[in-house]
Design an enzyme around this catalytic site. Structure first.
Site, short mmCIF file in Angstrom:
data_model
loop_
_atom_site.label_atom_id
_atom_site.label_comp_id
_atom_site.label_asym_id
_atom_site.label_seq_id
_atom_site.Cartn_x
_atom_site.Cartn_y
_atom_site.Cartn_z
N LYS A 1 -83.47 -21.01 -51.57
CA LYS A 1 -82.81 -19.86 -50.96
C LYS A 1 -82.87 -19.96 -49.43
O LYS A 1 -83.75 -20.64 -48.88
CB LYS A 1 -83.52 -18.56 -51.37
CG LYS A 1 -83.36 -18.18 -52.83
CD LYS A 1 -84.14 -16.91 -53.12
CE LYS A 1 -84.01 -16.49 -54.57
NZ LYS A 1 -82.66 -15.98 -54.88
N ARG B 1 -82.71 -16.20 -66.25
CA ARG B 1 -82.13 -16.36 -67.59
C ARG B 1 -82.82 -17.48 -68.37
O ARG B 1 -82.84 -17.46 -69.61
CB ARG B 1 -80.63 -16.61 -67.48
CG ARG B 1 -80.23 -17.89 -66.79
CD ARG B 1 -78.82 -17.86 -66.22
NE ARG B 1 -78.73 -17.01 -65.04
CZ ARG B 1 -77.61 -16.78 -64.37
NH1 ARG B 1 -76.48 -17.34 -64.76
NH2 ARG B 1 -77.61 -15.99 -63.31
#
Length: 503
Positions: free
Chosen positions: A283, A357
């Site tokens: 990130k 996920r």
């Protein structure tokens, strides 16, 4: 802070003798059209409150406040007037919440230690709702984020007792509502404390220890699976996320079996990424500190379990929390790697920053063993949900059939009840097309378009054996900017949903 329910004379309404209440401060409502609430009228012995409205010292607008002292023939030392809008017959939710929030903040500087509230009913809402919003507001006003400061913030918090006055015939319902509201706020505060905690303190081990403490305090069952047990279950998708960190992963199972033994449980699955660097798909540095809250799903599930444990809710509820860090290192999972999930489905990892996920899919397979009545996964899953719904509304996703529609409506209704709202978005085969992979059964991302929807579609593939809802809370569980910190959401929605199910 000690809360209590009080009434006046048994044959009167709570407002009939407001002037006789001995307290450091009594809180009553006034309106924009110069009208007074019933309680304010009882305190207006010499017309002082009328004069304050006529002179413009208080407008009566929603959230406006004015403190008066030493009113003639009034036992309370102070009277706090709070504005409730323009219609005495229809006090809005927004006006009531603004009133109790501003009162709670303002009364922190009160010289006395006790407060009495006598506010009118809210249009379209029951007494339970009003009590809950009052408790949330007063506890929020004294909640602190200075746990790790060497010198604590010098913020006044003088009010120690809050009495909520109701009519005598409402007292039994009000006392139950108060006990539930305190339990709810205790759960919310646990969620906020975990979310605010830095990642070097709030590790997967800390989340596991928190679950153990909840189990000990509220007579729940708890099991924490370690790496070898996780490997034995073939949760390779989950383990792929933890491959780049020294922090050991944990798989937490916390059981509140308050219902009948034969009753199928509701299962809450919480995403527990205690720090999300993005992994190899790193990130940007700006704002990365806030990725300590990527365990917001786990935190909200633990907060909900604490709340229902204190309530002794007569319902079977199981919390399942996969938790680890997502870090870059020489052993970290790479973009392009393929892993086999617990379900046997293979996943091509195109972006290691779509890690939530990957841990949830194995947890969603694991919960099949409980033969659940319903499964709700809760996750700070996508930035895309913030683009869609901002920071106001949780994204809700589920299949489109009668059974799933009913579960979705239960949660949406609970959100409205709790002032913790959600909005349903679509999923389906059209979006599944975006998750196709040339090399595996499924890719872990579907491109930038409809990012929160394709993330939900990914999870849906692992939930075919039960009724399921996914809640994307990335926008609602955290505030950035000057008010940076965890919000405690969606504990109110989840707890209300479970309370409704328990009847």
């Amino acid at each position: 802070m000690d809360f209590s329910i009080k009434t006046l004379a048994a044959k009167s309404t709570a407002a009939d003798n407001a002037s006789t209440i001995k307290t450091a401060c009594i809180v009553v409502g006034v309106f924009e059209n110069k009208k007074l609430s019933t309680a304010a009228t009882q305190l207006n012995k010499k017309g002082v409150i009328d004069a304050a409205l006529k002179s413009g010292d208080i407008s009566g607008k929603s959230g406006s406040t004015l403190m008066l002292r030493n009113l003639a023939d009034v036992s309370a030392e102070r009277v706090l007037l709070v504005g409730l809008g323009d219609d005495p017959n229809k006090v809005s939710e927004k006006a009531y919440i603004a009133a109790v929030q501003n009162a709670a903040r303002g009364l922190n500087n009160l010289g006395g230690t006790d407060v009495s509230l006598m506010l009118p009913a809210v249009d379209g809402r029951d007494l339970t709702w009003a009590i809950r919003q009052t408790v949330i507001a007063f506890r929020e006003a004294i909640f602190r984020t200075d746990a790790h400061k060497s010198k604590k913030d010098t913020v006044a918090a003088n009010v120690k007792k809050v009495a909520i006055y109701v009519a005598a015939n409402e007292a039994p319902v009000a006392k139950v509502a108060l006990a539930q509201s305190i339990a709810l706020v205790n759960g919310m505060e646990l969620t906020k404390e975990l979310g605010n905690m830095p990642a070097n303190f709030c590790t997967p081990t800390h989340l596991a220890n928190t679950a153990k403490k909840i189990a000990a305090d509220f007579n729940m069952g708890v099991e924490v699976l370690e790496r070898k047990q996780i490997q034995a279950l073939k949760m390779n998708s989950f383990l792929s996320v933890s491959a780049g960190t020294d922090e050991p992963p944990k798989f937490i199972v916390l059981k509140h079996m308050g219902g009948k033994a034969k009753d199928a449980p509701v299962v809450l699955v919480g995403k527990g990424i205690t720090f999300d660097s993005g992994g190899i798909s790193l990130k940007p540095g700006a704002g990365m500190d806030e990725m300590k809250y990527d365990m917001g799903g786990a935190g909200s599930v633990l907060g909900t379990m604490r709340a229902i444990g204190e309530m002794k809710l007569k319902l079977n509820v199981i919390a399942v929390i996969p938790t680890c860090e997502n870090m870059p290192s020489g052993s970290a999972t790479r973009p392009g790697d393929i892993v086999t999930s617990m379900s046997g489905q293979t996943i091509e990892i195109l972006n290691t920053d779509a890690e939530g996920r990957l841990i949830l899919c194995d947890a969603l397979t694991y919960v099949e063993r409980f033969k659940p009545a319903a499964v709700i996964d809760v996750a700070t899953l996508t930035g895309a949900i913030i683009t869609s719904l901002g920071h106001h509304t949780t994204g809700l996703f589920t299949r489109h059939d009668d059974t799933h529609d009913k579960l979705a409506e239960e949660l949406l209704s609970a959100g409205k009840q709790a002032n913790d709202v959600a909005w349903r978005l679509p999923i389906g085969e059209l979006y599944n097309e975006q998750l196709k992979s040339n090399f595996a059964d499924i890719a872990n991302i579907g491109g930038p378009a409809a990012g929160s929807i394709t993330a939900a579609c990914f999870l849906e593939r692992f939930t075919k054996k039960y009724t399921w809802v996914h809640l994307d809370i990335a926008g609602v569980s955290w505030k950035s900017g000057a008010a940076k910190g965890s919000t405690g959401r969606p504990v109110p929605m989840l707890a209300t949903f479970l309370m409704n199910r328990a009847g």
